[in-house]
Design a protein around this motif. Structure first.
Motif, PDB file in Angstrom:
ATOM      1  N   SER A 218       1.063  -0.974  -0.134  1.00 21.20           N
ATOM      2  CA  SER A 218      -0.005  -0.122   0.175  1.00 21.20           C
ATOM      3  C   SER A 218       1.145   0.975   0.244  1.00 21.20           C
ATOM      4  O   SER A 218       0.231   2.615  -0.195  1.00 21.20           O
ATOM      5  N   GLY A 219       2.197   1.154   0.240  1.00 25.54           N
ATOM      6  CA  GLY A 219       2.608   1.872   0.288  1.00 25.54           C
ATOM      7  C   GLY A 219       3.596   2.524  -1.054  1.00 25.54           C
ATOM      8  O   GLY A 219       4.226   3.701  -1.628  1.00 25.54           O
ATOM      9  N   SER A 220       2.905   1.923  -1.888  1.00 20.97           N
ATOM     10  CA  SER A 220       3.953   2.085  -3.343  1.00 20.97           C
ATOM     11  C   SER A 220       2.581   3.107  -3.980  1.00 20.97           C
ATOM     12  O   SER A 220       1.623   2.313  -4.540  1.00 20.97           O
ATOM     13  N   LEU A 221       3.284   3.829  -4.853  1.00 19.13           N
ATOM     14  CA  LEU A 221       2.441   4.288  -6.213  1.00 19.13           C
ATOM     15  C   LEU A 221       1.901   3.764  -7.221  1.00 19.13           C
ATOM     16  O   LEU A 221       1.137   4.257  -8.317  1.00 19.13           O
ATOM     17  N   LEU A 222       2.486   2.720  -7.284  1.00 18.70           N
ATOM     18  CA  LEU A 222       1.891   1.315  -8.722  1.00 18.70           C
ATOM     19  C   LEU A 222       0.858   0.465  -7.352  1.00 18.70           C
ATOM     20  O   LEU A 222       1.131  -0.617  -8.689  1.00 18.70           O
ATOM     21  N   TYR A 223       0.756   0.545  -6.510  1.00 16.10           N
ATOM     22  CA  TYR A 223      -0.817  -0.090  -6.271  1.00 16.10           C
ATOM     23  C   TYR A 223      -1.709   0.013  -7.030  1.00 16.10           C
ATOM     24  O   TYR A 223      -2.216   0.817  -6.365  1.00 16.10           O
ATOM     25  N   PRO A 224      -2.596  -1.169  -6.766  1.00 19.67           N
ATOM     26  CA  PRO A 224      -3.788  -1.293  -8.140  1.00 19.67           C
ATOM     27  C   PRO A 224      -5.398  -0.933  -6.565  1.00 19.67           C
ATOM     28  O   PRO A 224      -4.837  -1.286  -6.003  1.00 19.67           O
ATOM     29  N   ILE A 225      -5.564  -0.116  -7.153  1.00 20.01           N
ATOM     30  CA  ILE A 225      -7.349   0.855  -6.477  1.00 20.01           C
ATOM     31  C   ILE A 225      -8.100   0.049  -7.815  1.00 20.01           C
ATOM     32  O   ILE A 225      -8.080   0.306  -8.899  1.00 20.01           O
ATOM     33  N   ASN A 226      -9.214  -0.783  -6.774  1.00 17.34           N
ATOM     34  CA  ASN A 226     -10.260  -0.988  -7.613  1.00 17.34           C
ATOM     35  C   ASN A 226     -11.465  -0.036  -8.040  1.00 17.34           C
ATOM     36  O   ASN A 226     -11.411   0.954  -6.768  1.00 17.34           O
ATOM     37  N   LEU A 227     -12.217  -0.440  -9.361  1.00 19.96           N
ATOM     38  CA  LEU A 227     -12.724   0.947  -9.690  1.00 19.96           C
ATOM     39  C   LEU A 227     -13.843   0.015  -9.316  1.00 19.96           C
ATOM     40  O   LEU A 227     -13.997  -0.959  -8.997  1.00 19.96           O
ATOM     41  N   PHE A 228     -14.963   0.571  -8.952  1.00 17.72           N
ATOM     42  CA  PHE A 228     -16.056   0.735  -9.003  1.00 17.72           C
ATOM     43  C   PHE A 228     -16.825   0.168 -10.640  1.00 17.72           C
ATOM     44  O   PHE A 228     -16.885   0.856 -10.864  1.00 17.72           O
ATOM     45  N   THR A 229     -17.017  -1.157 -10.791  1.00 19.98           N
ATOM     46  CA  THR A 229     -17.550  -1.832 -12.377  1.00 19.98           C
ATOM     47  C   THR A 229     -18.368  -3.360 -11.698  1.00 19.98           C
ATOM     48  O   THR A 229     -18.211  -2.899 -10.468  1.00 19.98           O
ATOM     49  N   ASP A 230     -18.472  -2.983 -12.254  1.00 22.21           N
ATOM     50  CA  ASP A 230     -19.563  -5.258 -12.550  1.00 22.21           C
ATOM     51  C   ASP A 230     -19.127  -5.773 -11.549  1.00 22.21           C
ATOM     52  O   ASP A 230     -19.233  -6.929 -11.032  1.00 22.21           O
TER      53      ASP A 230
END
Length: 148
Positions: free
Chosen positions: A4-16
């Motif tokens: 979570s400290g990395s700028l490349l950490y993936p964030i989930n998008l609210f999609t189906d």
């Protein structure tokens, strides 16, 4: 993918499917852009209200009501859900806009980063044009009174 400290950490998008992700650095960049346009809208709105209302306390109250009111209504007033993409204050919560959370919560897929840019720019330009017009009118009145 170092945590979570990395700028490349993936964030989930609210999609189906909730399987679509974007890196944290992209979210931070888009949030900074949207917030910058939001600040421009906010400052121009408060300045316009202060031009129209000469009393400082009244100006403060009206500005706060005009800006905070629609922010609090976002997501709470069901009839406004279909029109939220047209309100500039919708885009003040930029993180929820970028991750599509606000669009999913209000069932309005028109709420997006690009729409936010357009709405904030158009509304800011409109308010700035009104300010310039009012300033010109004030200058014309002062010149007219000086010649008398």
């Amino acid at each position: 993918m170092n945590g979570s400290g990395s700028l490349l950490y993936p964030i989930n998008l609210f999609t189906d499917s909730y399987l679509e992700t974007i890196p944290l650095s992209t979210i931070i960049g888009k949030v900074a852009i949207l917030q910058s346009f939001g600040i421009l809208f906010l400052v121009s709105t408060v300045y316009l209200v202060s031009l129209l209302v000469k009393n400082q306390m009244t100006s403060l109250f009206i500005s706060a009501f005009m800006i905070i009111g629609p922010i609090l209504l976002t997501g709470n007033a069901a009839p406004l859900g279909k029109l939220l993409h047209l309100l500039p204050t919708t885009y003040f919560n930029a993180t929820r806009v970028i991750t599509h959370q606000l669009a999913v919560e209000n069932d309005n897929l028109n709420i997006s980063f690009v729409t936010g840019i357009y709405v904030l720019l158009v509304s800011s330009c409109l308010i700035i044009c009104i300010i310039v017009f009012l300033k010109k009118q004030h200058e014309i009145k002062q010149l007219f009174h000086k010649t008398k």
